[in-house]
Design an enzyme around this catalytic site. Structure first.
Site, mmCIF file in Angstrom:
data_model
loop_
_atom_site.group_PDB
_atom_site.id
_atom_site.type_symbol
_atom_site.label_atom_id
_atom_site.label_comp_id
_atom_site.label_asym_id
_atom_site.label_seq_id
_atom_site.Cartn_x
_atom_site.Cartn_y
_atom_site.Cartn_z
ATOM 1 N N SER A 121 0.809 -1.217 0.000
ATOM 2 C CA SER A 121 0.000 0.000 0.000
ATOM 3 C C SER A 121 0.836 1.258 0.000
ATOM 4 C CB SER A 121 -0.835 0.060 1.287
ATOM 5 O OG SER A 121 -1.752 -0.968 1.331
ATOM 6 N N HIS A 142 -1.038 -2.615 -7.264
ATOM 7 C CA HIS A 142 -1.739 -2.275 -6.014
ATOM 8 C C HIS A 142 -3.256 -2.310 -6.207
ATOM 9 C CE1 HIS A 142 -2.798 0.930 -2.796
ATOM 10 N NE2 HIS A 142 -2.837 -0.267 -2.275
ATOM 11 N N GLU A 154 -3.583 0.316 -9.093
ATOM 12 C CA GLU A 154 -2.452 1.210 -9.377
ATOM 13 C C GLU A 154 -1.259 0.379 -9.841
ATOM 14 O OE1 GLU A 154 -2.820 5.045 -6.439
ATOM 15 O OE2 GLU A 154 -2.067 3.228 -5.518
ATOM 16 N N ASN A 192 -3.561 6.146 -1.600
ATOM 17 C CA ASN A 192 -3.321 6.230 -0.153
ATOM 18 C C ASN A 192 -2.660 7.531 0.279
ATOM 19 O OD1 ASN A 192 -4.570 3.831 0.424
ATOM 20 N ND2 ASN A 192 -2.714 2.627 0.131
HETATM 21 C C1 LIG Z 1 -5.517 0.578 1.876
HETATM 22 C C2 LIG Z 1 -5.142 0.466 0.452
HETATM 23 O O1 LIG Z 1 -3.965 0.160 0.184
HETATM 24 C C3 LIG Z 1 -6.033 0.808 -0.666
HETATM 25 C C4 LIG Z 1 -7.489 0.592 -0.458
HETATM 26 O O2 LIG Z 1 -8.012 -0.431 -0.773
HETATM 27 S S1 LIG Z 1 -8.302 1.821 0.296
HETATM 28 C C5 LIG Z 1 -9.977 1.228 0.424
HETATM 29 C C6 LIG Z 1 -10.704 1.437 -0.863
HETATM 30 N N1 LIG Z 1 -12.041 0.943 -0.691
HETATM 31 C C7 LIG Z 1 -13.057 1.733 -0.347
HETATM 32 O O3 LIG Z 1 -12.902 2.933 -0.182
HETATM 33 C C8 LIG Z 1 -14.362 1.022 -0.160
HETATM 34 C C9 LIG Z 1 -15.466 1.986 0.229
HETATM 35 N N2 LIG Z 1 -16.728 1.244 0.321
HETATM 36 C C10 LIG Z 1 -17.465 0.927 -0.768
HETATM 37 O O4 LIG Z 1 -17.121 1.278 -1.892
HETATM 38 C C11 LIG Z 1 -18.721 0.156 -0.528
HETATM 39 O O5 LIG Z 1 -19.119 0.328 0.805
HETATM 40 C C12 LIG Z 1 -18.551 -1.398 -0.831
HETATM 41 C C13 LIG Z 1 -18.236 -1.610 -2.313
HETATM 42 C C14 LIG Z 1 -17.468 -2.041 0.023
HETATM 43 C C15 LIG Z 1 -19.854 -2.103 -0.473
HETATM 44 O O6 LIG Z 1 -20.869 -1.468 -1.191
HETATM 45 P P1 LIG Z 1 -22.415 -1.586 -0.749
HETATM 46 O O7 LIG Z 1 -23.181 -0.888 -1.812
HETATM 47 O O8 LIG Z 1 -22.571 -1.196 0.648
HETATM 48 O O9 LIG Z 1 -22.666 -3.107 -0.699
HETATM 49 P P2 LIG Z 1 -23.178 -4.142 -1.771
HETATM 50 O O10 LIG Z 1 -24.208 -3.584 -2.701
HETATM 51 O O11 LIG Z 1 -23.528 -5.311 -0.938
HETATM 52 O O12 LIG Z 1 -21.840 -4.450 -2.575
HETATM 53 C C16 LIG Z 1 -21.416 -3.801 -3.762
HETATM 54 C C17 LIG Z 1 -20.540 -4.773 -4.498
HETATM 55 O O13 LIG Z 1 -19.369 -5.044 -3.711
HETATM 56 C C18 LIG Z 1 -19.240 -6.450 -3.487
HETATM 57 N N3 LIG Z 1 -18.696 -6.615 -2.141
HETATM 58 C C19 LIG Z 1 -19.092 -5.964 -1.028
HETATM 59 N N4 LIG Z 1 -18.323 -6.327 0.011
HETATM 60 C C20 LIG Z 1 -17.437 -7.235 -0.448
HETATM 61 C C21 LIG Z 1 -16.388 -7.958 0.142
HETATM 62 N N5 LIG Z 1 -16.044 -7.797 1.442
HETATM 63 N N6 LIG Z 1 -15.680 -8.809 -0.629
HETATM 64 C C22 LIG Z 1 -15.981 -8.959 -1.931
HETATM 65 N N7 LIG Z 1 -16.954 -8.269 -2.567
HETATM 66 C C23 LIG Z 1 -17.672 -7.421 -1.823
HETATM 67 C C24 LIG Z 1 -20.652 -6.980 -3.617
HETATM 68 O O14 LIG Z 1 -20.641 -8.349 -3.996
HETATM 69 C C25 LIG Z 1 -21.221 -6.117 -4.718
HETATM 70 O O15 LIG Z 1 -20.782 -6.596 -5.983
HETATM 71 P P3 LIG Z 1 -21.673 -6.376 -7.317
HETATM 72 O O16 LIG Z 1 -21.666 -4.889 -7.559
HETATM 73 O O17 LIG Z 1 -20.900 -7.147 -8.351
HETATM 74 O O18 LIG Z 1 -23.001 -6.912 -7.012
HETATM 75 N N1 LIG Z 2 -6.367 -3.915 3.684
HETATM 76 C C1 LIG Z 2 -6.458 -3.145 2.621
HETATM 77 O O1 LIG Z 2 -7.454 -2.412 2.445
HETATM 78 C C2 LIG Z 2 -5.381 -3.157 1.599
HETATM 79 C C3 LIG Z 2 -4.148 -3.736 1.871
HETATM 80 N N2 LIG Z 2 -3.165 -3.731 0.919
HETATM 81 C C4 LIG Z 2 -1.874 -4.340 1.203
HETATM 82 O O2 LIG Z 2 -2.008 -5.747 1.008
HETATM 83 C C5 LIG Z 2 -1.158 -6.433 1.933
HETATM 84 C C6 LIG Z 2 -1.993 -7.409 2.747
HETATM 85 O O3 LIG Z 2 -3.005 -6.694 3.437
HETATM 86 P P1 LIG Z 2 -4.284 -7.440 4.033
HETATM 87 O O4 LIG Z 2 -4.695 -8.545 3.140
HETATM 88 O O5 LIG Z 2 -5.243 -6.390 4.403
HETATM 89 O O6 LIG Z 2 -3.650 -8.040 5.383
HETATM 90 P P2 LIG Z 2 -4.165 -9.248 6.279
HETATM 91 O O7 LIG Z 2 -3.627 -9.001 7.634
HETATM 92 O O8 LIG Z 2 -5.623 -9.458 6.070
HETATM 93 O O9 LIG Z 2 -3.440 -10.508 5.617
HETATM 94 C C7 LIG Z 2 -2.064 -10.701 5.566
HETATM 95 C C8 LIG Z 2 -1.838 -12.195 5.398
HETATM 96 O O10 LIG Z 2 -0.463 -12.445 5.124
HETATM 97 C C9 LIG Z 2 -0.082 -13.545 5.918
HETATM 98 N N3 LIG Z 2 1.364 -13.578 6.089
HETATM 99 C C10 LIG Z 2 2.138 -12.954 7.031
HETATM 100 N N4 LIG Z 2 3.433 -13.270 6.827
HETATM 101 C C11 LIG Z 2 3.483 -14.084 5.730
HETATM 102 C C12 LIG Z 2 4.513 -14.765 5.049
HETATM 103 N N5 LIG Z 2 5.788 -14.638 5.434
HETATM 104 N N6 LIG Z 2 4.199 -15.551 3.983
HETATM 105 C C13 LIG Z 2 2.923 -15.679 3.588
HETATM 106 N N7 LIG Z 2 1.883 -15.085 4.222
HETATM 107 C C14 LIG Z 2 2.162 -14.287 5.266
HETATM 108 C C15 LIG Z 2 -0.838 -13.336 7.214
HETATM 109 O O11 LIG Z 2 -0.832 -14.506 8.003
HETATM 110 P P3 LIG Z 2 -0.884 -14.352 9.620
HETATM 111 O O12 LIG Z 2 -2.100 -13.576 9.950
HETATM 112 O O13 LIG Z 2 -0.917 -15.754 10.067
HETATM 113 O O14 LIG Z 2 0.383 -13.593 9.989
HETATM 114 C C16 LIG Z 2 -2.200 -12.995 6.653
HETATM 115 O O15 LIG Z 2 -2.922 -14.156 6.290
HETATM 116 C C17 LIG Z 2 -0.438 -5.357 2.742
HETATM 117 O O16 LIG Z 2 0.805 -5.082 2.129
HETATM 118 C C18 LIG Z 2 -1.391 -4.177 2.635
HETATM 119 O O17 LIG Z 2 -0.741 -2.940 2.797
HETATM 120 C C19 LIG Z 2 -3.361 -3.213 -0.341
HETATM 121 C C20 LIG Z 2 -4.572 -2.660 -0.670
HETATM 122 C C21 LIG Z 2 -5.674 -2.553 0.288
#
Ligand SMILES: CC(=O)CC(=O)SCCNC(=O)CCNC(=O)[C@H](O)C(C)(C)COP(=O)(O)OP(=O)(O)OC[C@H]1O[C@@H](n2cnc3c(N)ncnc32)[C@H](O)[C@@H]1OP(=O)(O)O
Ligand SMILES: NC(=O)C1=CN([C@@H]2O[C@H](COP(=O)(O)OP(=O)(O)OC[C@H]3O[C@@H](n4cnc5c(N)ncnc54)[C@H](OP(=O)(O)O)[C@@H]3O)[C@@H](O)[C@H]2O)C=CC1
Length: 293
Positions: A121, A142, A154, A192
């Site tokens: 991320s 990403h 990304e 992010n």
């Molecule tokens: C941290 C990082 O590195 C980067 C990041 O990812 S930052 C996070 C970016 N994500 C966001 O900002 C998510 C913000 N939230 C949303 O967009 C919405 O709340 C959401 C898409 C998660 C759910 O939307 P909603 O309208 O409340 O729910 P819902 O109508 O049930 O779902 C919409 C779709 O998402 C899917 N979905 C919802 N939750 C899901 C989950 N946990 N896993 C898989 N699919 C999911 C549903 O199946 C549905 O798919 P279709 O459009 O194909 O039918």
């Molecule tokens: N959460 C988010 O919204 C997003 C996250 N990311 C990035 O994706 C990555 C994963 O995030 P996320 O899935 O949320 O994290 P989670 O904590 O849900 O999952 C991480 C997984 O990796 C496993 N793990 C730890 N060490 C190892 C290893 N050495 N070999 C194989 N598996 C390992 C963990 O196992 P255990 O729990 O047993 O340690 C766990 O199952 C991070 O780099 C995060 O920044 C990118 C986009 C969005």
């Protein structure tokens, strides 16, 4: 020029790993899902099946597509099983040392022409690439969470990433039906860089008592039309991941405006990591989420 990708390895079967395996298998790739924990792998496969079943119920895919996608996913606790993958995507925890160790281990078994990607991320792609034996075949791919629902991926080149690796990654993302945004290799990339300071500011707003959890989330959902409130979204992303991203921004850009909120640090220190640990800014252990402040 692109190289052919048939088999994709996914390292880490948390929320991102299971989502990436899901969309890759649905797009016709053979997938090997790897994790250090067998229990994590079992629960990842159950989650993938649940999400595919929901797609069948919504008529987005057929029952046959669900079965074929599941059949394409093999799970493995040993990293050696990734040996014949054409592309490996690392998506373990957001800790640079863990990722470096994984790249060291996986590069030792991969064929020399295999592409290695990270779903990090925030961490420098150039620095991660430099820790491998193939910086020119290394790239940031990403995905956004939840992977099956979000349109964007990304792509981030490290300084050494070659054109074939970039073009192959771009073609792979297109085959998943997702859109690409190209980001330069700066801390936390584009999404992010913008999103996490907003979430961190929401946590400061809570910390300073400007509003409680419910008020802050309602304000941004109803007042700015965000699909989730910032604290709900932080819990969804994982508070450990949010903190790691803020630390990378703070250290990488050396600007106090990225200082992680002490309250975020406290929640992570408590092990209150959000949904994945059942407690964060909300408590998820009951029938419905209850704010913890
Ligand atoms: C941290 C990082 O590195 C980067 C990041 O990812 S930052 C996070 C970016 N994500 C966001 O900002 C998510 C913000 N939230 C949303 O967009 C919405 O709340 C959401 C898409 C998660 C759910 O939307 P909603 O309208 O409340 O729910 P819902 O109508 O049930 O779902 C919409 C779709 O998402 C899917 N979905 C919802 N939750 C899901 C989950 N946990 N896993 C898989 N699919 C999911 C549903 O199946 C549905 O798919 P279709 O459009 O194909 O039918
Ligand atoms: N959460 C988010 O919204 C997003 C996250 N990311 C990035 O994706 C990555 C994963 O995030 P996320 O899935 O949320 O994290 P989670 O904590 O849900 O999952 C991480 C997984 O990796 C496993 N793990 C730890 N060490 C190892 C290893 N050495 N070999 C194989 N598996 C390992 C963990 O196992 P255990 O729990 O047993 O340690 C766990 O199952 C991070 O780099 C995060 O920044 C990118 C986009 C969005």
């Amino acid at each position: 020029m692109t190289v052919a990708i048939k088999k994709v390895g996914v390292i880490g079967s948390g929320q991102m790993g299971n989502g990436i395996a899901h969309v890759a298998a649905l797009a016709g790739f053979d997938v090997v899902l790897n994790d250090v924990s067998g229990d994590r792998l079992k629960s990842a496969l159950a989650t993938i099946n649940g999400n595919l079943t929901r797609q069948v119920a919504k008529k987005a895919i057929s029952e046959n597509e669900r079965k074929q996608a599941l059949d394409r996913i093999a799970s493995a606790e040993s990293i050696d099983t990734l040996a014949d993958c054409d592309l490996v995507i690392e998506t373990a925890v957001e800790k640079e040392e863990t990722k470096r160790k994984i790249f060291h281990d996986v590069c030792a078994v991969l064929k020399p022409e295999a592409i290695v990607a990270t779903n990090s991320s925030s961490i420098s792609i150039t620095r991660l690439a430099a820790s491998t034996d193939r910086p020119e075949k290394f790239i940031g791919i990403h995905f956004m969470n939840p992977v099956p629902a979000m349109e964007l991926v990304e792509l981030i080149r490290g300084i050494a990433t070659d054109d074939t690796t970039f073009d192959t990654a771009k073609a792979f993302v297109a085959k998943l039906g997702k859109q690409v945004a190209v980001s330069e290799d700066f801390p936390a990339f584009i999404v992010n860089r913008i999103l996490l300071p907003m979430i961190n500011e929401a946590i400061y707003t809570l910390y300073e008592g400007v509003g409680n959890v419910e008020a802050i989330d309602a304000a941004m959902k109803l007042g700015a039309h965000h699909p989730m409130g910032p604290l709900e979204l932080a819990d969804f992303i994982g508070l450990d991941t949010c903190l790691s991203i803020m630390q990378v921004l703070h250290e990488g850009l050396a600007d106090s405006k990225y200082r992680p909120c002490p309250l975020l640090v406290k929640y992570v220190e408590a092990g209150w990591l959000g949904r994945k640990s059942q407690r964060g800014f909300y408590d998820y252990r009951g029938d419905k989420p209850i704010p913890t402040r």
